[in-house]
Design an enzyme around this catalytic site. Structure first.
Site, mmCIF file in Angstrom:
data_model
loop_
_atom_site.group_PDB
_atom_site.id
_atom_site.type_symbol
_atom_site.label_atom_id
_atom_site.label_comp_id
_atom_site.label_asym_id
_atom_site.label_seq_id
_atom_site.Cartn_x
_atom_site.Cartn_y
_atom_site.Cartn_z
ATOM 1 C CD GLU A 121 51.526 44.856 44.838
ATOM 2 O OE1 GLU A 121 50.314 44.777 44.560
ATOM 3 O OE2 GLU A 121 51.964 44.857 46.003
ATOM 4 C CD GLU A 163 42.334 40.457 42.395
ATOM 5 O OE1 GLU A 163 42.235 41.597 42.884
ATOM 6 O OE2 GLU A 163 43.308 39.725 42.603
#
Ligand SMILES: Cc1ncc(COP(=O)(O)O)c(C=O)c1O
Lengths: 429, 295
Positions: B61, B72
């Protein structure tokens, strides 16, 4: 949900999957309690706005400004709402809604600290624990509000990422929510974010124009030619416009023009290389994109990276804007405008010195727009003003929070109504 | 990479038989590392990704950095800031993907605004077309829930890309059904609430979520918080078809940047952590075979 979740191409729900169930739950609560007044929610909300908030706020004819601009200038005095800004209308509504939903913790972002302050007050009033995220730059320029939040019992979490302003604070609050969503409600502070926030915040703020339209009628027998409000995310803007949107001149009715004034900052020029737009004029210069849960107009570079914005006023310093406002601009119903830092500061001093009202720097942008569009009108020209014969301006908040910034920023500028403050400057910072 | 797809087809409107992403899960549990492209610069990043490939990556990824990474935690936020500082852009990103000498399949992970803005025509199509050309086989877009994914799903179908969705601990009911219809390649099972970041324990939420997607046609990769071979083993033993590891690897990159360590040394460390995670996952699969849990 799809149809009313969007405003034309704008709006929607662009959030991480972990938040979607909470957003669905909130949408359901919005429809039941706010739209359908289930369990008398809206009645309790209105009663608390009156008793705790001090509503209704008055409209007032500003005699000196009316004289200066050769037309009737009325002010909607949201600065007189408890807490000193329109923000309480939304914060009280959402904190009360969170209670009805059985949530037991509140989080919110703040830029100018007005939304944080309003949320902290509403949480103290309704006995809910509260944490506020605020960018470091804004903490430094809006200190009185930081103190007020703490004294009302809220935690204030500084955000050190990026430029440390509203954009970073919103992103950080979403991150908190992603981990706490099961028991926490995020009180979004403007008409931004995923559906249902833009519609719900507008509905809570619509009280501004519902009152103002009736008050203006009572006072003058008619409607204003133009309504002017400043726009950061656009909550006081949508609140000031909502009840006038249908007054669009169709069916031979009177038309009320709606002008949204954003921050022109220090310049409308953009530095692509540095990723900086030294303004927050999203409605005039932004491009469509996706940020903080909604598709809307944004300040972004050609790759789609979000720009750092700038304004002397923390509450307008944001790279996005509410999706419904973006649509109203595209449709031509709302006229986008902007004034720069200098004009806003001059307007701040003018209202303070001639009307005895110290406005928030955000609100000063709306007032500065009159000066820029109309300017000083000679006796003989009366009635021919560029914005019509009667203008309603929303003073979205009071300026106590801005005094340190204003004294600093006024020192190097030549502003006509500004007093000489040099002897007092020592010790401010 | 060459195994056939008998164990795991794809569902939804994705390309039914041709998904090499699903194939990457066919020969035992998949190790799926995540790094931010261009962290801290183009050349180092290339070396790190190739090291992960040597360490046993089945799918990589590859994060395309966005200025507002809403999902995040601090580790990946800082990595994204380093990559943007190092000059990473969507065009450079595709160049990096094209320059990689790796066996693993590539998946692009980014936020929707970058997908939406790419190219001259607005909408996701130009981005997906360019990604396909660069050899990218799938997309993960954390701020794009199933409700908003129609245009992107159509573009992915047109260019033969898989569209991976994230199932969260809070996802159930109708939402699960809708995602099951749209997903292809694999499903990203978010092991815990919160943002990304390495943790020292394994969440017990994981088993519950894995159960919810147990009968899906796509393989199930678990991510969020996995940091060691031992974690990997437990997650795979608990029923995952693959493990996704980001922050724990980025911690190695960050340490390299902070201490000024040579790129080659950081690459070696990444390779050995990758091997540990790959072996951990394989050990978990062996456990499963010797004492098959009631499925
Ligand atoms: C007094 C005041 N006016 C206006 C704004 C701008 O927000 P909005 O555009 O949502 O009204 C703020 C934001 O903090 C504010 O404090």
């Amino acid at each position: 949900m799809s149809s009313d979740a969007t405003f034309g191409d704008y709006g929607g729900q662009y959030v991480p999957e972990a938040l979607m169930p909470a957003i669905d739950e909130l949408t359901d609560a919005y429809e039941r309690y706010v739209l359908d007044n289930e369990d008398g929610f809206m009645d309790e909300f209105r009663a608390r706005l009156q008793d705790f908030g001090g509503r209704p706020t008055p409209i007032q004819r500003a005699d000196q400004l009316s004289e200066r601009y050769g037309c009737d200038v009325y002010l909607k005095r949201e600065d007189l709402l408890h807490g000193g800004a329109h923000k309480l209308n939304n914060a009280l509504g959402q904190v009360l809604l969170a209670k009805y939903m059985g949530k037991d913790r509140i989080i919110a972002e703040t830029g100018a600290g007005q939304h944080g302050t309003a949320t902290a007050m509403a949480c103290a009033h309704l006995d809910m624990p509260c944490e506020i995220y605020m960018g470091r730059t804004d903490i430094n320029r809006q200190r009185p509000n930081v103190f007020r939040m703490r004294i009302n019992g809220a935690e204030v979490n500084p955000v050190d990422v990026g430029r440390g302003t509203l954009k970073e604070a919103i992103t950080e609050t979403f991150r908190d929510w992603a981990g706490t969503v099961e028991d926490t409600h995020y009180v979004v502070g403007s008409v931004v974010g995923p559906h249902p926030f833009p519609s719900m915040v507008r509905d809570f703020q619509a009280v501004i124009s519902e009152e103002a339209r009736a008050q203006f009628r009572d006072r003058t027998g008619g409607l204003p030619d133009t309504v002017v409000a400043c726009a950061g995310g656009g909550s006081n803007t949508m609140g000031s416009f909502a009840a006038f949107i249908d007054d669009d001149g169709s069916d031979g009715d009177d038309r009320v023009d709606l002008h949204a004034v954003e921050a022109g900052g220090s310049s409308l020029q953009v530095d692509e290389e540095a990723g900086v737009a030294p303004n927050s004029a999203t409605l005039s210069t932004g491009e469509e994109g996706v940020l903080h849960g909604a598709r809307t107009k944004l300040l972004q570079d050609s790759d789609g990276q979000i720009m750092e914005s700038h304004s002397v006023s923390a509450g307008l310093d944001y790279a996005g804007v509410g999706p419904e406002l973006a649509q109203l601009v595209d449709e031509g119903r709302v006229t986008p405008a902007n004034v720069d830092d200098d004009v806003a500061l001059a307007a701040f001093h003018r209202l303070s010195a001639t009307e005895g009202i110290i406005p928030a720097l955000e609100s000063a942008h709306a007032l500065g727009y009159l000066e820029e569009r109309i300017g000083v009108v000679e006796e003989t020209e009366k009635g021919g003003a560029a914005l019509g014969d009667s203008i309603l301006v929303t003073v979205s908040g009071r300026g106590d929070k801005d005094l340190e910034t204003v004294i600093e920023e006024s020192a190097d500028r030549d502003l006509d109504a500004a007093p000489d403050m040099d002897v007092f400057r020592e010790g401010i910072r | 990479m060459t195994g056939d797809a008998t164990t795991s087809g794809t569902s939804g409107s994705g390309d039914l038989d041709g998904s090499t992403l699903s194939n990457a899960f066919a020969e035992g549990p998949a190790f799926v590392p995540y790094l931010v492209a261009g962290d801290p610069d183009f050349e180092s990043s290339k070396a790190y990704l190739e090291a992960l490939d040597r360490g046993g990556a089945d799918v990589i990824e590859l994060g395309l950095p966005f200025s507002e990474p809403m999902a995040e935690g601090p580790t990946i936020q800082t990595a994204i800031a380093r990559a943007l500082e190092g000059g990473m852009t969507p065009d450079r990103y595709f160049e990096l993907a094209e320059s990689l000498d790796v066996e693993a399949s590539l998946v692009c992970m980014t936020y929707y605004n970058l997908v939406y803005q790419y190219g001259t025509e607005s909408g996701p199509r130009p981005f997906v077309e360019r990604a396909a050309e660069a050899g990218i086989e799938g997309l993960v877009i954390p701020d794009l829930p199933a409700e908003e994914a129609e245009d992107l799903r159509a573009a992915c179908d047109e260019f033969g890309l898989d569209l991976i969705f994230i199932v969260a601990p809070t996802t159930d009911g109708d939402r699960l059904d809708r995602m099951r219809e749209l997903v292809s390649g694999y499903v990203y099972v978010q092991a815990r609430l919160g943002t990304t970041g390495a943790r020292s324990d394994v969440s017990d939420q994981t088993a519950t979520i894995l159960e919810r997607v147990a009968d899906w046609e796509v393989p199930r990769a678990v991510g969020f918080g996995i940091s060691s071979g031992e974690h990997a083993e437990r997650i795979v033993a608990g029923g995952a078809d693959g493990i996704i590891v980001g922050s724990a690897l980025i911690d190695v990159v960050a340490e390299g940047v902070e201490t000024g360590r040579p790129v080659r040394e950081t690459a070696n460390q990444l390779e050995s952590l990758a091997s540990e995670l790959t072996e951990g996952a394989a050990a978990g699969a062996r456990k499963n075979r010797s004492e098959p849990e009631g499925q």
